[in-house]
Design an enzyme around this catalytic site. Structure first.
Site, PDB file in Angstrom:
ATOM      1  N   GLY A  37       0.779  -1.238   0.000  1.00 32.36           N
ATOM      2  CA  GLY A  37       0.000   0.000   0.000  1.00 32.36           C
ATOM      3  C   GLY A  37       0.806   1.281   0.000  1.00 32.36           C
ATOM      4  O   GLY A  37       0.365   2.298  -0.528  1.00 32.36           O
ATOM      5  N   GLU A  86       3.816   4.467   6.059  1.00 35.28           N
ATOM      6  CA  GLU A  86       2.618   3.621   5.996  1.00 35.28           C
ATOM      7  C   GLU A  86       1.555   4.268   5.124  1.00 35.28           C
ATOM      8  O   GLU A  86       1.471   5.495   5.041  1.00 35.28           O
ATOM      9  CB  GLU A  86       2.031   3.461   7.405  1.00 35.28           C
ATOM     10  CG  GLU A  86       2.667   2.376   8.246  1.00 35.28           C
ATOM     11  CD  GLU A  86       1.994   1.025   8.036  1.00 35.28           C
ATOM     12  OE1 GLU A  86       1.335   0.819   6.996  1.00 35.28           O
ATOM     13  OE2 GLU A  86       2.121   0.174   8.939  1.00 35.28           O
ATOM     14  N   ASP A  87       0.743   3.426   4.521  1.00 37.11           N
ATOM     15  CA  ASP A  87      -0.403   3.943   3.779  1.00 37.11           C
ATOM     16  C   ASP A  87      -1.530   4.336   4.724  1.00 37.11           C
ATOM     17  O   ASP A  87      -2.038   5.447   4.697  1.00 37.11           O
ATOM     18  CB  ASP A  87      -0.898   2.902   2.755  1.00 37.11           C
ATOM     19  CG  ASP A  87      -1.020   1.498   3.354  1.00 37.11           C
ATOM     20  OD1 ASP A  87      -0.722   1.318   4.545  1.00 37.11           O
ATOM     21  OD2 ASP A  87      -1.418   0.574   2.616  1.00 37.11           O
ATOM     22  N   ASP A 118      -5.946  -0.948  -1.812  1.00 36.09           N
ATOM     23  CA  ASP A 118      -6.709  -1.795  -2.735  1.00 36.09           C
ATOM     24  C   ASP A 118      -7.984  -2.350  -2.124  1.00 36.09           C
ATOM     25  O   ASP A 118      -8.164  -2.361  -0.905  1.00 36.09           O
ATOM     26  CB  ASP A 118      -5.856  -2.978  -3.194  1.00 36.09           C
ATOM     27  CG  ASP A 118      -5.728  -4.041  -2.095  1.00 36.09           C
ATOM     28  OD1 ASP A 118      -5.389  -3.674  -0.958  1.00 36.09           O
ATOM     29  OD2 ASP A 118      -6.001  -5.220  -2.367  1.00 36.09           O
ATOM     30  N   PHE A 173     -14.002   1.792   4.950  1.00 31.62           N
ATOM     31  CA  PHE A 173     -12.994   1.151   4.098  1.00 31.62           C
ATOM     32  C   PHE A 173     -12.754   2.041   2.883  1.00 31.62           C
ATOM     33  O   PHE A 173     -13.683   2.368   2.146  1.00 31.62           O
ATOM     34  CB  PHE A 173     -13.471  -0.235   3.668  1.00 31.62           C
ATOM     35  CG  PHE A 173     -12.403  -1.027   2.990  1.00 31.62           C
ATOM     36  CD1 PHE A 173     -11.415  -1.672   3.726  1.00 31.62           C
ATOM     37  CD2 PHE A 173     -12.357  -1.117   1.601  1.00 31.62           C
ATOM     38  CE1 PHE A 173     -10.411  -2.388   3.097  1.00 31.62           C
ATOM     39  CE2 PHE A 173     -11.349  -1.832   0.965  1.00 31.62           C
ATOM     40  CZ  PHE A 173     -10.375  -2.473   1.719  1.00 31.62           C
ATOM     41  N   VAL A 174     -11.504   2.439   2.676  1.00 29.84           N
ATOM     42  CA  VAL A 174     -11.186   3.338   1.565  1.00 29.84           C
ATOM     43  C   VAL A 174     -10.249   2.667   0.563  1.00 29.84           C
ATOM     44  O   VAL A 174      -9.508   1.744   0.907  1.00 29.84           O
ATOM     45  CB  VAL A 174     -10.555   4.663   2.067  1.00 29.84           C
ATOM     46  CG1 VAL A 174     -11.528   5.440   2.925  1.00 29.84           C
ATOM     47  CG2 VAL A 174      -9.262   4.404   2.831  1.00 29.84           C
ATOM     48  N   ASP A 217      -5.249   1.379  10.760  1.00 33.20           N
ATOM     49  CA  ASP A 217      -6.646   1.137  11.139  1.00 33.20           C
ATOM     50  C   ASP A 217      -6.696   0.811  12.634  1.00 33.20           C
ATOM     51  O   ASP A 217      -6.882   1.692  13.464  1.00 33.20           O
ATOM     52  CB  ASP A 217      -7.189  -0.002  10.259  1.00 33.20           C
ATOM     53  CG  ASP A 217      -8.635  -0.322  10.539  1.00 33.20           C
ATOM     54  OD1 ASP A 217      -9.220   0.280  11.450  1.00 33.20           O
ATOM     55  OD2 ASP A 217      -9.201  -1.192   9.847  1.00 33.20           O
ATOM     56  N   ARG A 222      -5.533   0.301  -6.540  1.00 33.56           N
ATOM     57  CA  ARG A 222      -4.282   0.889  -6.021  1.00 33.56           C
ATOM     58  C   ARG A 222      -3.836   2.057  -6.898  1.00 33.56           C
ATOM     59  O   ARG A 222      -3.239   3.009  -6.403  1.00 33.56           O
ATOM     60  CB  ARG A 222      -3.166  -0.166  -6.007  1.00 33.56           C
ATOM     61  CG  ARG A 222      -3.302  -1.204  -4.907  1.00 33.56           C
ATOM     62  CD  ARG A 222      -1.980  -1.936  -4.732  1.00 33.56           C
ATOM     63  NE  ARG A 222      -2.141  -3.218  -4.077  1.00 33.56           N
ATOM     64  CZ  ARG A 222      -2.232  -3.397  -2.765  1.00 33.56           C
ATOM     65  NH1 ARG A 222      -2.148  -2.366  -1.968  1.00 33.56           N
ATOM     66  NH2 ARG A 222      -2.377  -4.599  -2.256  1.00 33.56           N
ATOM     67  N   LYS A 277      -7.233   5.934  10.901  1.00 35.35           N
ATOM     68  CA  LYS A 277      -8.638   5.781  11.313  1.00 35.35           C
ATOM     69  C   LYS A 277      -8.781   6.021  12.813  1.00 35.35           C
ATOM     70  O   LYS A 277      -7.805   5.961  13.555  1.00 35.35           O
ATOM     71  CB  LYS A 277      -9.123   4.387  10.932  1.00 35.35           C
ATOM     72  CG  LYS A 277      -9.250   4.207   9.424  1.00 35.35           C
ATOM     73  CD  LYS A 277      -9.949   2.921   9.089  1.00 35.35           C
ATOM     74  CE  LYS A 277      -9.988   2.702   7.606  1.00 35.35           C
ATOM     75  NZ  LYS A 277     -10.598   1.399   7.258  1.00 35.35           N
TER      76      LYS A 277
END
Ligand code: 5GP
Length: 183
Positions: free
Chosen positions: A48, A103-104, A163, A156-157, A107, A169, A135
């Site tokens: 990610g 990091e992407d 992805d 959820f994004v 959560d 992506r 998040k």
């Protein structure tokens, strides 16, 4: 691709490509200033963080080195599996190095907590964390994240490296998926 290429798949766009780029430029300047005079190793978390890493590193004005780790967290669904294991390790010895994990999204923070304790055991000179998205649950956790692009709702994004089942992506913006895509 942008959201016009996948008409109907997104429920709503949270951040456009321009908004992501503008925020990344701010973070890059802050990181440049904070690590002035130090040689920084950026550790990207595959898959990610590929887009964040590419854009953050190029927005920076200092020399950086890059390395990558792959860690399993999510399966093909949208729920955290709770399983954390290293699929690809660093090629760099980080002992004595200034390390910034890129990091992407964070959560629950489960993946990050594991990563932090794993990397700290290798004795870096310092260990910082940068994430493009965070998040609410992670924001409540004690995990200290020095650089956050955007705090987002608990949805959820997809897009900008994130992805759903291997797709989206390469979407330049970030948004939530329409329900019909899941079913
Ligand atoms: P955590 O361990 O913090 O719960 O989960 C972190 C990982 O779960 C992220 O690196 C990412 O791979 C995945 N993840 C968490 N939230 C989302 C999301 O909203 N969209 C996507 N595509 N992946 C997510």
């Amino acid at each position: 691709m942008d959201d016009r290429d996948i008409t109907g798949d997104l429920d709503r766009v949270l951040y456009s490509a321009d908004e992501v780029a503008a925020r990344l430029a701010e973070l890059a300047a802050q990181i440049d200033a904070d690590y002035a005079g130090k040689e920084l190793l950026l550790v990207g978390v595959l898959n990610g963080a590929v887009m964040v890493m590419a854009d953050l590193s190029r927005a920076m004005k200092s020399h950086v080195q890059m390395d990558w780790m792959a860690i399993s967290s999510y399966g093909s669904g949208t729920q955290s599996s709770g399983v954390v294991r290293i699929l690809k390790d660093l090629t760099t010895d980080i002992s004595g190095r200034h390390v910034l994990v890129v990091e992407d999204i964070i959560d629950t923070g489960l993946t990050l907590s594991y990563l932090i304790s794993n990397l700290l055991s290798r004795n870096p000179a310092s260990l910082g964390i940068m994430t493009m998205f965070r998040k609410p649950e992670a924001a409540r956790n004690a995990v200290e994240v020095g650089y956050v692009g955007f705090d987002i709702p608990n949805e959820f994004v997809v897009g900008y490296g994130l992805d759903y089942d291997g797709r989206y992506r390469n979407l330049t913006s970030v948004g939530t998926l329409s329900k019909h895509v899941y079913s």
